[in-house]
Design an enzyme around this catalytic site. Structure first.
Site, mmCIF file in Angstrom:
data_model
loop_
_atom_site.group_PDB
_atom_site.id
_atom_site.type_symbol
_atom_site.label_atom_id
_atom_site.label_comp_id
_atom_site.label_asym_id
_atom_site.label_seq_id
_atom_site.Cartn_x
_atom_site.Cartn_y
_atom_site.Cartn_z
ATOM 1 N N LYS A 103 0.890 -1.270 -0.089
ATOM 2 C CA LYS A 103 0.075 0.035 -0.044
ATOM 3 C C LYS A 103 0.929 1.315 0.034
ATOM 4 O O LYS A 103 2.031 1.324 0.711
ATOM 5 C CB LYS A 103 -0.813 0.056 1.407
ATOM 6 C CG LYS A 103 -1.863 1.320 1.269
ATOM 7 C CD LYS A 103 -2.746 0.830 2.631
ATOM 8 C CE LYS A 103 -3.863 1.848 2.734
ATOM 9 N NZ LYS A 103 -4.800 1.576 3.831
ATOM 10 N N SER A 129 -9.413 1.387 3.003
ATOM 11 C CA SER A 129 -8.464 2.283 2.298
ATOM 12 C C SER A 129 -7.441 1.386 1.450
ATOM 13 O O SER A 129 -6.833 2.044 0.659
ATOM 14 C CB SER A 129 -7.821 3.293 2.973
ATOM 15 O OG SER A 129 -7.043 2.642 4.138
ATOM 16 N N SER A 144 -9.888 -0.763 7.143
ATOM 17 C CA SER A 144 -9.139 -0.730 5.918
ATOM 18 C C SER A 144 -8.375 -1.879 5.349
ATOM 19 O O SER A 144 -7.883 -1.642 4.155
ATOM 20 C CB SER A 144 -8.174 0.568 6.183
ATOM 21 O OG SER A 144 -8.947 1.823 6.201
#
Length: 536
Positions: free
Chosen positions: A118, A198, A222
């Site tokens: 990420k 996310s 997330s």
């Protein structure tokens, strides 16, 4: 269970592909058509290690194949938009791992395995932007602690994944999977549905076989939500099991990084590598006995017998199809010998206001420390707010920065209101919440649907259906989501929640459930299948 398959690699001859001359490290990947079958579709880490051990492939060949598939499906074709940036050294790193293998050195089960990160995790030489144009050129000088551990274990960092900008902590009305730097990440099961956030890009990349496995981060959902909505296993560890050093922060009370994979075994292998004590993150001081734990070695089929499971029935009200799928999952657990009883978290939801107050205070303090220590081009939250206003057409075309503005008005971490909120939230979700629910009926684990069906992107996150993981997020406790089926062709996940440091038990239970159900179904992107424009 094949977690030791990689051991074969050290003793096998390297006369095949891994030791043949490879293309130049900086050469482009070969042209690939989306219509070509992907040789490594749905392969898990043990499969890939065994293939490299037999000389049937190499780390360099794996990286080339994943890069070609990224060109075909992420940059072209359905344009999933999962990646923000590719590692320019990925092929060179893979060639180095192959040379080590040929010399008889295999570092472990991740040796030569391509991993996606990420884009709020520092990994040289790539940028760390948290999806923001304000940080698009920010290149930290060193790897995050967890990336150091991945590289020491032989993993190859394939690239950085798109995400909900600032890990979904910019606006009160966000759009999951959208960032000003990367645009909209798209759900591979239905391109017009949310990938959730996310860690959307990490989830989509792994789900669509654009990487062998991935790392996401979570403050509240997330990892778990995008994993569930993309048919993956996602593990949010106990806060403090995995160092947050080198990760753009929201909350030191709740932030955690964790694996996003296509199987529980792969999650266990990744966790064993990234977990560990780090002087740069004081929260890891309590995990010393778990720093070298072999989670995968403890996975066993049939390990559900006698396990006491508390079903959080109130979390099943998300939708009728979710309730039906959860009842089916509970029946599977019972048939495997588990004792399943209805349970409830007595303080459910009472921590919401305190959680927000904690996040607003800790975000401002933690972010400014990260920016200043890393010598980022912006140093304060006020500077970021000003940047966003000056570039509103690019940065805020869909939603604003209300959370940024609220956080900017908060005091420091010595504020009595903040201290009280933090203590209250942790107590209500932990000791008086999860712990109380487990203790009331002598339970080993709580289960609930992770979330609902992926909602239309056009609705924004206002259509978020609800979730079963909130208490674990606020308490800092571990939670594991495992695929439990589909509705209208869209994945559903089942979450297992336990007390602090119970990752080994959660993985064991989740693995046994996974082996019984085999519920993961890959998205319709393999062998040239066209991604649907909408769920049917």
């Amino acid at each position: 269970m094949r977690s030791t398959a990689w051991l074969l690699a050290a003793g096998l001859c390297c006369a095949a592909s891994a030791c043949r001359p490879q293309p130049e490290p900086d050469s482009p990947p070969p042209a690939a058509s989306a219509a070509e079958a992907f040789a490594y579709a749905e392969a898990d880490i043990a499969d890939l290690q065994a293939a490299m051990a037999r000389g049937e492939t190499s780390s360099h060949a794996l990286v080339q194949a994943y890069l070609a598939r990224i060109v075909a499906l992420d940059r072209n074709g359905p344009r999933l938009n999962a990646y923000l940036e590719l590692n320019p050294r990925a092929r060179a790193e893979a060639a180095e791992r192959d040379a080590e293998r040929c010399a008889g050195r295999v570092r472990g089960p991740l040796h030569g395995i391509p991993i996606v990160l990420k884009d709020n995790i520092d990994a040289t030489p790539m940028a760390t932007s948290a999806g923001s144009l304000a940080l698009a050129g920010f290149r930290p000088g060193r790897d995050a602690f967890l990336v150091q551990r991945l590289r020491e274990a032989g993993a190859v960092i394939l690239g950085k994944a798109n995400l909900s900008e600032w890990a979904n902590f910019r606006s009160t009305h966000p759009v999951s999977g959208w960032s000003s730097r990367g645009g909209q990440t798209r759900n591979p099961y239905a391109l017009d549905r949310s990938p959730c956030g996310s860690s959307s890009g990490s989830a989509v990349a792994v789900a669509a076989n654009l990487a062998a496995a991935g790392i996401g981060t979570e403050t509240d959902g997330s990892i778990l939500c995008p994993a569930a909505m993309n048919g993956l296993v996602g593990l949010k560890p106990t806060v403090g099991l995995v160092s947050r050093d080198g990760i753009v922060p929201i909350s030191f009370s709740q932030d955690s990084a964790g694996p996003m994979t296509r199987s529980v075994e792969d999650a266990a292998l990744l966790l064993a590598v990234i977990a560990g004590r780090d002087p740069q993150d004081p929260a890891t001081a309590d995990n010393s006995t778990l720093a070298a734990f072999d989670y995968a070695a403890r996975l066993r089929e049939g390990s559900l017998r006698g396990v006491r499971v508390g079903l959080l029935r109130d979390r099943m009200a998300i939708s009728p199809e979710v309730a039906t799928a959860t009842e089916r999952a509970a029946a599977t657990l019972r048939e495997a010998g588990a004792v399943v009883v209805d349970a409830a978290i007595p303080t459910q939801g009472q921590w919401h206001a305190d959680e927000l107050e904690v996040l607003l205070h800790e975000f401002k303090a933690g972010l400014e420390r990260y920016l200043q220590e890393g010598q980022a081009p912006v140093a304060t939250l006020d500077e970021l707010i000003a940047y966003n206003r000056e570039h509103a057409d690019q940065v805020m075309p869909h939603f604003g920065q209300e959370l940024f503005e609220q956080a900017a008005r908060r005091g420091d971490l010595a504020s009595p209101g903040y201290i009280a909120a933090r203590m209250r939230a942790r107590r209500l979700a932990g000791a008086e919440g999860i712990d109380a629910a487990l203790r009331a009926q002598k339970l080993d684990v709580l289960v609930a649907p992770t979330t609902g069906v992926a909602w239309p992107l056009s609705a924004g996150d206002a259509a978020f259906p609800g979730a079963g993981y909130g208490a674990a997020a606020v308490a800092g406790y571990p939670a594991l989501t495992v695929p439990m089926g589909q509705s209208q062709g869209l994945p559903l996940g089942l979450t297992f929640i336990g007390p602090t440091w119970s990752e080994a038990r959660l993985l064991q239970i989740g693995y046994a459930y996974e082996q019984l159900t085999r519920a993961r179904r890959p998205p319709p992107l393999l062998a040239g299948d066209r991604a649907p424009s909408a769920a049917r």
